[in-house]
Design a protein around this motif. Structure first.
Motif, PDB file in Angstrom:
ATOM      1  N   LEU A 186       0.842  -1.193   0.000  1.00 18.22           N
ATOM      2  CA  LEU A 186       0.000   0.000   0.000  1.00 18.22           C
ATOM      3  C   LEU A 186       0.879   1.245   0.000  1.00 18.22           C
ATOM      4  O   LEU A 186       1.835   1.339   0.773  1.00 18.22           O
ATOM      5  CB  LEU A 186      -0.901  -0.009   1.237  1.00 18.22           C
ATOM      6  CG  LEU A 186      -1.805   1.197   1.438  1.00 18.22           C
ATOM      7  CD1 LEU A 186      -2.814   1.330   0.297  1.00 18.22           C
ATOM      8  CD2 LEU A 186      -2.526   1.079   2.777  1.00 18.22           C
ATOM      9  N   THR A 206       0.469   5.501   0.103  1.00 13.73           N
ATOM     10  CA  THR A 206      -0.475   6.586   0.368  1.00 13.73           C
ATOM     11  C   THR A 206       0.257   7.920   0.325  1.00 13.73           C
ATOM     12  O   THR A 206       1.286   8.089   0.989  1.00 13.73           O
ATOM     13  CB  THR A 206      -1.124   6.424   1.761  1.00 13.73           C
ATOM     14  OG1 THR A 206      -1.734   5.138   1.846  1.00 13.73           O
ATOM     15  CG2 THR A 206      -2.160   7.489   2.006  1.00 13.73           C
ATOM     16  N   SER A 251      -3.965   9.070  -8.453  1.00 10.26           N
ATOM     17  CA  SER A 251      -4.939   8.137  -9.005  1.00 10.26           C
ATOM     18  C   SER A 251      -4.362   7.382 -10.204  1.00 10.26           C
ATOM     19  O   SER A 251      -4.517   6.166 -10.318  1.00 10.26           O
ATOM     20  CB  SER A 251      -6.203   8.900  -9.408  1.00 10.26           C
ATOM     21  OG  SER A 251      -7.134   8.040  -9.992  1.00 10.26           O
ATOM     22  N   SER A 294      -3.089   5.610  -3.042  1.00 12.87           N
ATOM     23  CA  SER A 294      -4.130   6.302  -2.281  1.00 12.87           C
ATOM     24  C   SER A 294      -3.718   7.753  -2.041  1.00 12.87           C
ATOM     25  O   SER A 294      -2.534   8.058  -1.914  1.00 12.87           O
ATOM     26  CB  SER A 294      -4.344   5.621  -0.927  1.00 12.87           C
ATOM     27  OG  SER A 294      -4.718   4.281  -1.106  1.00 12.87           O
TER      28      SER A 294
END
Length: 184
Positions: A32, A34, A70, A75
């Motif tokens: 992930l 961010t 995006s 994120s």
């Protein structure tokens, strides 16, 4: 292992890194990722002199961080970063839950202190002062001068000694060629 990389701040390095991942997705690390930034766009500082000079409009100089994130398939959280707990790997946000991270990259930029004139300020003869950073305050100040005081504008002083201060003086000279602009 669940890797969470946080890109703290919407500076140019993070924008360029996300662009690199858009163009070459195989280079994006697993896990992930961010981006946390207080704004969904940022001014590209390389275009700031031309913006100050009046050759570009603000919209021409903005990097849309939300859109780039995006496209890079990461994120995006729009939030003010208020602290980092390095020992516990926690990024603290204003009015939002804290975020845990495994790795963090900082690209948050700087701001000029509002109560000091020793550096990085622009001062008009009417004692209207603008901090240089955040850059949006400088642009708002210049637009205010254009709309309200340009015809009666006396000397403008840019306080600073670096190349950025010199760039601002030269850009203001281009914008207001008949005005007295000095570097202090």
């Amino acid at each position: 292992m669940n890797n969470h990389l946080i890109l703290a701040g919407g500076g140019h390095i993070h924008a360029l890194l996300m662009l690199k991942w858009c163009l070459r997705p195989q280079l994006k690390p697993p896990g992930l990722i961010t981006l946390v930034s207080r704004k969904s766009s940022t001014i590209y500082s390389g275009m700031l002199p031309e913006l100050i000079a009046g050759k570009y409009q603000l919209d021409d100089c903005l990097i849309n961080l939300d859109a780039v994130a995006s496209k890079a398939k990461i994120s995006f959280i729009r939030a003010e970063i208020i602290g980092i707990d390095i020992e516990n790997n926690i990024l603290n946000l204003l009015n939002r839950p804290a975020l845990h991270f495994d790795m963090i990259s900082l690209n948050v930029g700087s701001e000029t202190e509002d109560n000091k004139y020793e550096s990085s300020h622009i001062i008009s003869p009417e004692n209207i002062v603008s901090r240089v950073k955040p850059l949006e305050s400088t642009i708002a100040w210049i637009n205010y001068i254009d709309q309200n005081l340009e015809n009666n504008l006396g000397p403008i002083t840019v306080v600073g000694s670096g190349l950025s201060a010199l760039e601002i003086v030269l850009a203001l000279r281009t914008r207001w060629p008949n005005k007295f602009i000095q570097l202090q």
